[in-house]
Design a protein around this motif. Structure first.
Motif, PDB file in Angstrom:
ATOM      1  N   VAL A 122      44.500  46.752  45.074  1.00 19.46           N
ATOM      2  CA  VAL A 122      45.358  47.856  44.623  1.00 19.46           C
ATOM      3  C   VAL A 122      46.226  47.400  43.450  1.00 19.46           C
ATOM      4  N   ILE A 123      46.797  46.199  43.568  1.00 18.42           N
ATOM      5  CA  ILE A 123      47.624  45.659  42.479  1.00 18.42           C
ATOM      6  C   ILE A 123      46.804  45.502  41.208  1.00 18.42           C
ATOM      7  N   GLY A 124      45.578  44.988  41.362  1.00 22.65           N
ATOM      8  CA  GLY A 124      44.702  44.845  40.195  1.00 22.65           C
ATOM      9  C   GLY A 124      44.387  46.185  39.560  1.00 22.65           C
ATOM     10  N   GLY A 125      44.101  47.184  40.400  1.00 17.66           N
ATOM     11  CA  GLY A 125      43.803  48.519  39.876  1.00 17.66           C
ATOM     12  C   GLY A 125      45.005  49.154  39.197  1.00 17.66           C
ATOM     13  N   ILE A 126      46.171  48.964  39.797  1.00 21.24           N
ATOM     14  CA  ILE A 126      47.412  49.495  39.216  1.00 21.24           C
ATOM     15  C   ILE A 126      47.660  48.880  37.840  1.00 21.24           C
ATOM     16  N   LEU A 138      52.839  43.504  24.208  1.00 21.28           N
ATOM     17  CA  LEU A 138      53.420  42.730  25.309  1.00 21.28           C
ATOM     18  C   LEU A 138      53.131  43.388  26.660  1.00 21.28           C
ATOM     19  N   ILE A 139      53.236  44.709  26.720  1.00 20.04           N
ATOM     20  CA  ILE A 139      52.914  45.426  27.964  1.00 20.04           C
ATOM     21  C   ILE A 139      51.444  45.223  28.320  1.00 20.04           C
ATOM     22  N   LEU A 140      50.574  45.262  27.313  1.00 21.31           N
ATOM     23  CA  LEU A 140      49.148  45.029  27.543  1.00 21.31           C
ATOM     24  C   LEU A 140      48.910  43.630  28.108  1.00 21.31           C
ATOM     25  N   VAL A 141      49.550  42.614  27.529  1.00 22.75           N
ATOM     26  CA  VAL A 141      49.362  41.225  27.973  1.00 22.75           C
ATOM     27  C   VAL A 141      49.888  41.034  29.399  1.00 22.75           C
ATOM     28  N   VAL A 142      51.068  41.570  29.682  1.00 23.22           N
ATOM     29  CA  VAL A 142      51.654  41.426  31.018  1.00 23.22           C
ATOM     30  C   VAL A 142      50.810  42.165  32.060  1.00 23.22           C
ATOM     31  N   ALA A 143      50.344  43.366  31.709  1.00 22.01           N
ATOM     32  CA  ALA A 143      49.483  44.114  32.636  1.00 22.01           C
ATOM     33  C   ALA A 143      48.181  43.370  32.883  1.00 22.01           C
ATOM     34  N   PHE A 147      46.676  42.161  36.345  1.00 25.43           N
ATOM     35  CA  PHE A 147      45.302  42.514  36.722  1.00 25.43           C
ATOM     36  C   PHE A 147      44.550  41.274  37.218  1.00 25.43           C
ATOM     37  N   VAL A 148      44.659  40.185  36.463  1.00 26.04           N
ATOM     38  CA  VAL A 148      43.995  38.930  36.854  1.00 26.04           C
ATOM     39  C   VAL A 148      44.596  38.400  38.144  1.00 26.04           C
ATOM     40  N   PRO A 187      49.145  34.155  42.979  1.00 25.57           N
ATOM     41  CA  PRO A 187      50.498  34.639  43.275  1.00 25.57           C
ATOM     42  C   PRO A 187      51.486  34.481  42.125  1.00 25.57           C
ATOM     43  N   TRP A 188      51.450  33.363  41.404  1.00 20.30           N
ATOM     44  CA  TRP A 188      52.442  33.160  40.347  1.00 20.30           C
ATOM     45  C   TRP A 188      52.257  34.144  39.200  1.00 20.30           C
ATOM     46  N   LEU A 189      50.990  34.573  38.975  1.00 21.38           N
ATOM     47  CA  LEU A 189      50.745  35.590  37.948  1.00 21.38           C
ATOM     48  C   LEU A 189      51.321  36.938  38.365  1.00 21.38           C
ATOM     49  N   LEU A 190      51.233  37.250  39.652  1.00 26.23           N
ATOM     50  CA  LEU A 190      51.789  38.505  40.151  1.00 26.23           C
ATOM     51  C   LEU A 190      53.313  38.511  40.036  1.00 26.23           C
TER      52      LEU A 190
END
Length: 270
Positions: A7-11, A51-56, A60-61, A68-71
């Motif tokens: 779900v987090i990846g899809g979001i 920046l929003i694209l990179v953070v999203a 996603f990854v 976890p650290w990426l989330l």
């Protein structure tokens, strides 16, 4: 936990898509003749969108590959970017709140006064150094030459709905009382004392009214209209990003809860 991570990846994939209208707004502004000369808003918008694209993408990854650290990086960084985007939306609204055209006698187009606009916008064009660069950029465009091609007769021009930039830069102020020859050539002023811009007018096609305050005002009126359009896109995207972020926070919390419950069961059954 796998379901919550998916779900987090899809979001975050949706958040990646939401960066597109932000970046697109910046590139659209950069293609407009006035904004391409002033160069104020387009790059902050483009950089914020990237920046929003990179953070999203990081979220996603992190969601699909369970990093976890990426989330955590996504949750912190995206919150900061959402706050920055909200500040930008409010800022654009505030600096474009003032400034509107004034009707001229027997004219369909409007004329513009520099004092009507916000102080922040005025300071972007009042510096002689800044205005020399902007003026040279504007004079290299075809916005005034287009008027000569489209309007041959005086009445046709007076009834035209020309842009604020064309109204301010390509002709003298109406109150000066110049006589129309063509849209960019005027003679025999009646009242040159009516406005300082009356003395700034030149029939030299590279000069025209580019040194006039009316040209600066027309530029700001054009910028205001375009920034307002971009601001609407940014506002809609901001609301969508907030919704996506809140869903992502809930999914992350559920994932942590599931993980703790799984560990608890594992410890009790071993």
């Amino acid at each position: 936990m796998a379901l919550s991570n998916n779900v987090i990846g899809g979001i975050n994939f949706i958040a990646m898509l939401l960066s597109i209208p932000i970046i697109g707004s910046g590139f659209w502004l950069s293609t407009e003749p006035d904004n391409s000369c002033v160069k104020i808003l387009q790059w902050p918008v483009i950089i914020l969108g990237i920046l929003i694209l990179v953070v999203a993408l990081a979220g996603f990854v992190g969601g699909f590959w369970r990093v976890p650290w990426l989330l955590i990086f996504y949750l912190v960084a995206m919150l900061i970017l959402i706050i920055l985007l909200a500040c930008l939306v409010v800022f654009i609204y505030m600096v474009t709140l003032r400034g509107s055209g004034h009707p001229a006698p027997s004219r369909s187009y409007l004329e513009y006064h520099l004092d009507d606009f916000s102080g922040w916008l005025r300071r972007r064009v009042q510096s002689p150094f800044k205005w020399d660069r902007i003026r040279n950029c504007l004079s290299s465009k075809t916005l005034c030459a287009e008027l000569n091609q489209n309007y041959r007769m005086a009445q046709d021009f007076f009834n035209a709905r020309i842009s604020p930039l064309q109204s301010g830069c390509c002709k003298p102020p109406t109150e000066c009382g110049y006589t129309f020859v063509n849209p960019t050539y005027w003679i025999s002023p009646i009242n040159t004392a009516a406005d300082m811009d009356c003395l700034q007018w030149s029939n030299e096609q590279t000069q025209l009214c580019y040194n006039c305050n009316s040209c600066k005002a027309g530029l700001l009126a054009n910028i205001k209209k375009e920034w307002r359009r971009a601001d609407i896109i940014l506002l809609i995207t901001l609301v969508a990003l907030i919704a996506v972020y809140l869903v992502g926070c809930c999914a992350f919390r559920n994932a942590k809860t599931e993980d703790l419950f799984t560990r608890y069961k594992h410890d009790n059954y071993t």
